[in-house]
Design an enzyme around this catalytic site. Structure first.
Site: not given
Lengths: 290, 189
Positions: A241, A269, A29, A263, A238
Site C-alpha cells: 500500500c 493496509c 499499571g 503493513c 509498505c
C-alpha cells in the site's frame, strides 16, 4: 445462541474478573492477581485476554481480534469465532467499527476513540521477571518503587550495542509510579499507550494478572537523557500500500534472500489499498470475490 | 425473610450484569463521568444504582458492610438472597454501602498493603444529589479537568495522598452512578 452462558464464563467468575478490572483501573499499571480459569484453548493463546474480553462483552458489542496486527491469522480467527459462538456478538475487521478490540502484540494504526476498549493478551506481565525471578522480590520492588534494575538493563543494552536494543515489550512508567510491561508490542507502538482516549486492559492468563490503563493516562517509555527513547520501525514503505508511517512486517519471499516489507496491520493496509494507494509490489485493489 | 426480598433482581443476570459492569467500568475509568444504571429494584433506602452495583459485583466471596439506615432487615434479606454476600463489620468489608455520614469515619476500612494495594475496600456512597459540578478532579482517566458534586473534599484529598494505597468510591443517586478512584486528584471547586 448456543447452550453456553453468555460469553462462556460463569457469572461468579465474571464478577471476580470484573472486580479485578475495577481495582486495576483505580491503580494504573499495578498488576492485580486474579483466579485465572482453564479456557478451551492452551495457555499462551490469549487465555488472559479472552477472560478479560468475556468479562467486558455486552450483546451490543462489535468485536475485532488481531494477532500481531492481522485479523486473519489462526489465533485471531479462532478467538473471534469463539465469541461469535458463545456470546453471539457481531464481529468486524475494521478498527473504526469495533467497540472492543482484543489484540496480541500490536496497537492498531487507526487511532482509537473514547468509545473503544483495547484488551491485550499478555504472556509475562512482570517487567522485572527476567531481572529477578522471585515473585516475592519483584512484589517488594514494586512496593518500594525500586526500579533501578530496569535502567541497568537498558544501560547494558547501550554498553553492548551502542543503543537501547530492546525492541518489543519495552518497559514503561505509568503516571510516574508503576513500571509496567506493555506486553510484547513493538516499541513503535509505545507512544500510542499514553493519553489514549480508549480504556486499555491487559490480561495474563497463565500468570494470573490483570492490569489497566484508564484513558488519558501518562505512560512514559524508560530511557536516558543522552539516549532518548526512539519508536523504531523498518526503514521502508509498505510494498503493498506504500504507507511510509505504519509498522512493517518483513516477509521472506524466496530462498535467495528476497524480502518484502508489508503493513503489520492488515485492516490499515486493506483500507489504504481500497482507497487507491498502491505500493511498489502491490496490485490494484479488488474487492474480495469480485 | 419477607417475600419482597425475592424480587427486584436482574431479569437476565448474564446480560444485565454485563451491561451494568460496562457502565461501572466506564465510571471508574473516567472519574466524574455520570452513568445511568438499571435493572435492579432493591428495597428502600437502597438506591437503584447501589442495588445494580451489588448485583454486579457482590457474591459469597465479598464480605459487605451495611452502614446506617441501609443496615435493615429488608436490605439484608434482599442482598443475602440475590448475592449471598456475608454482612460484616467495616474492617472486614470488601464493599461498604451507606450514606456519606453513615460510612464515616474512614479510618476503619482496609486500604490495601504496599505489596497488594488492590486488597482495599470500595465504598458505595448514597448521595442526595449527583451532578457534574463542584469539586474539580484531575488525573488518570480525565482529559484536563472534570467536576463532580462530592460530599466533601478533605477526605478524598487525604485518600489520594496515600496512593497507591487507598479506597475507591462509587457514588449513587437514584439510578445515577459516578466513581472516584484513589488515583484522582481532588480540589475544591
Amino acid at each position: 445462541m448456543s447452550d453456553y452462558n453468555f460469553a462462556y464464563l460463569d457469572e461468579q467468575t465474571k464478577r471476580m474478573i470484573r472486580r479485578a478490572i475495577l481495582k486495576a483501573l483505580a491503580i494504573p499499571g499495578y498488576q492485580v492477581p486474579f483466579a485465572s480459569r482453564e479456557m478451551p484453548m492452551p495457555y499462551g493463546w490469549g487465555t488472559g485476554g479472552v477472560q478479560v474480553t468475556a468479562a467486558c462483552l455486552t450483546p451490543e458489542d462489535r468485536l475485532k481480534v488481531i494477532d500481531q496486527g492481522a485479523d486473519d491469522t489462526t489465533n485471531a480467527v479462532s478467538i473471534r469465532k469463539f465469541f461469535e459462538r458463545t456470546a453471539g456478538v457481531a464481529t468486524t475487521e475494521e478498527t473504526a467499527r469495533a467497540s472492543l478490540i482484543q489484540t496480541r502484540h500490536r496497537i492498531p494504526e487507526t487511532p482509537l476513540t473514547e468509545d473503544q476498549i483495547l484488551v491485550y493478551q499478555v504472556p509475562i506481565p512482570e517487567p522485572l521477571r527476567f531481572l529477578e525471578p522471585r515473585e516475592t522480590e519483584t512484589r517488594k520492588m514494586h512496593a518500594l518503587e525500586e526500579y533501578g534494575l530496569v535502567h541497568v538493563k537498558l544501560y547494558e543494552d547501550i554498553s553492548r550495542h551502542g543503543a537501547i536494543s530492546t525492541a518489543y515489550a519495552y518497559p514503561v512508567k505509568v503516571e510516574g509510579r508503576y513500571v509496567m510491561d506493555p506486553s510484547p508490542i513493538p516499541k513503535f507502538d509505545n507512544p500510542k499507550l499514553s493519553d489514549c482516549p480508549a480504556i486499555q486492559l491487559f490480561g495474563a492468563g497463565r500468570e494470573q494478572r490483570i492490569y489497566a490503563l484508564p484513558p488519558w493516562t501518562e505512560v512514559v517509555s524508560l530511557d536516558f537523557e543522552d539516549h532518548p527513547f526512539e519508536a523504531s520501525k523498518a526503514d521502508a514503505p509498505c510494498a503493498l500500500c506504500g504507507s511510509e508511517t505504519s509498522y512493517l512486517d518483513e516477509v521472506i519471499v524466496d530462498d535467495a534472500g528476497g524480502r518484502m516489507f508489508v503493513c503489520s496491520d492488515t485492516d490499515h493496509c486493506r483500507a489504504r489499498r481500497a482507497a487507491g494507494h498502491v505500493g511498489a509490489e502491490g496490485a490494484p485493489f479488488e474487492e474480495a470475490g469480485a | 425473610m419477607q417475600a419482597a426480598a425475592l424480587s427486584g433482581g436482574f431479569s437476565d443476570p448474564s446480560t444485565d450484569g454485563a451491561r451494568a459492569f460496562r457502565a461501572v467500568m466506564q465510571a471508574m475509568a473516567r472519574p466524574g463521568r455520570i452513568e445511568r444504571l438499571e435493572g435492579a429494584a432493591p428495597p428502600a433506602p437502597m438506591s437503584v444504582a447501589a442495588g445494580v452495583v451489588a448485583l454486579t459485583l457482590c457474591d459469597p466471596d465479598t464480605p459487605v458492610h451495611l452502614a446506617g439506615a441501609l443496615d435493615c432487615d429488608a436490605v439484608r434479606g434482599w442482598l443475602s438472597f440475590h448475592t449471598g454476600a456475608p454482612v460484616v463489620g467495616r474492617q472486614a468489608a470488601v464493599f461498604a454501602f451507606g450514606t456519606w455520614q453513615a460510612l464515616l469515619p474512614l479510618e476503619g476500612y482496609v486500604m490495601g498493603t504496599s505489596d497488594y494495594p488492590d486488597r482495599s475496600v470500595t465504598l458505595i456512597v448514597e448521595l442526595a444529589r449527583l451532578e457534574a459540578a463542584g469539586a474539580r478532579l484531575s488525573g488518570p482517566g480525565i482529559a484536563g479537568v472534570s467536576a463532580l458534586s462530592l460530599p466533601e473534599v478533605a477526605a478524598f484529598r487525604a485518600n489520594a495522598a496515600h496512593f497507591p494505597l487507598g479506597m475507591d468510591f462509587l457514588f449513587c443517586c437514584g439510578s445515577l452512578l459516578a466513581a472516584l478512584p484513589r488515583s484522582t486528584r481532588v480540589e475544591a471547586g
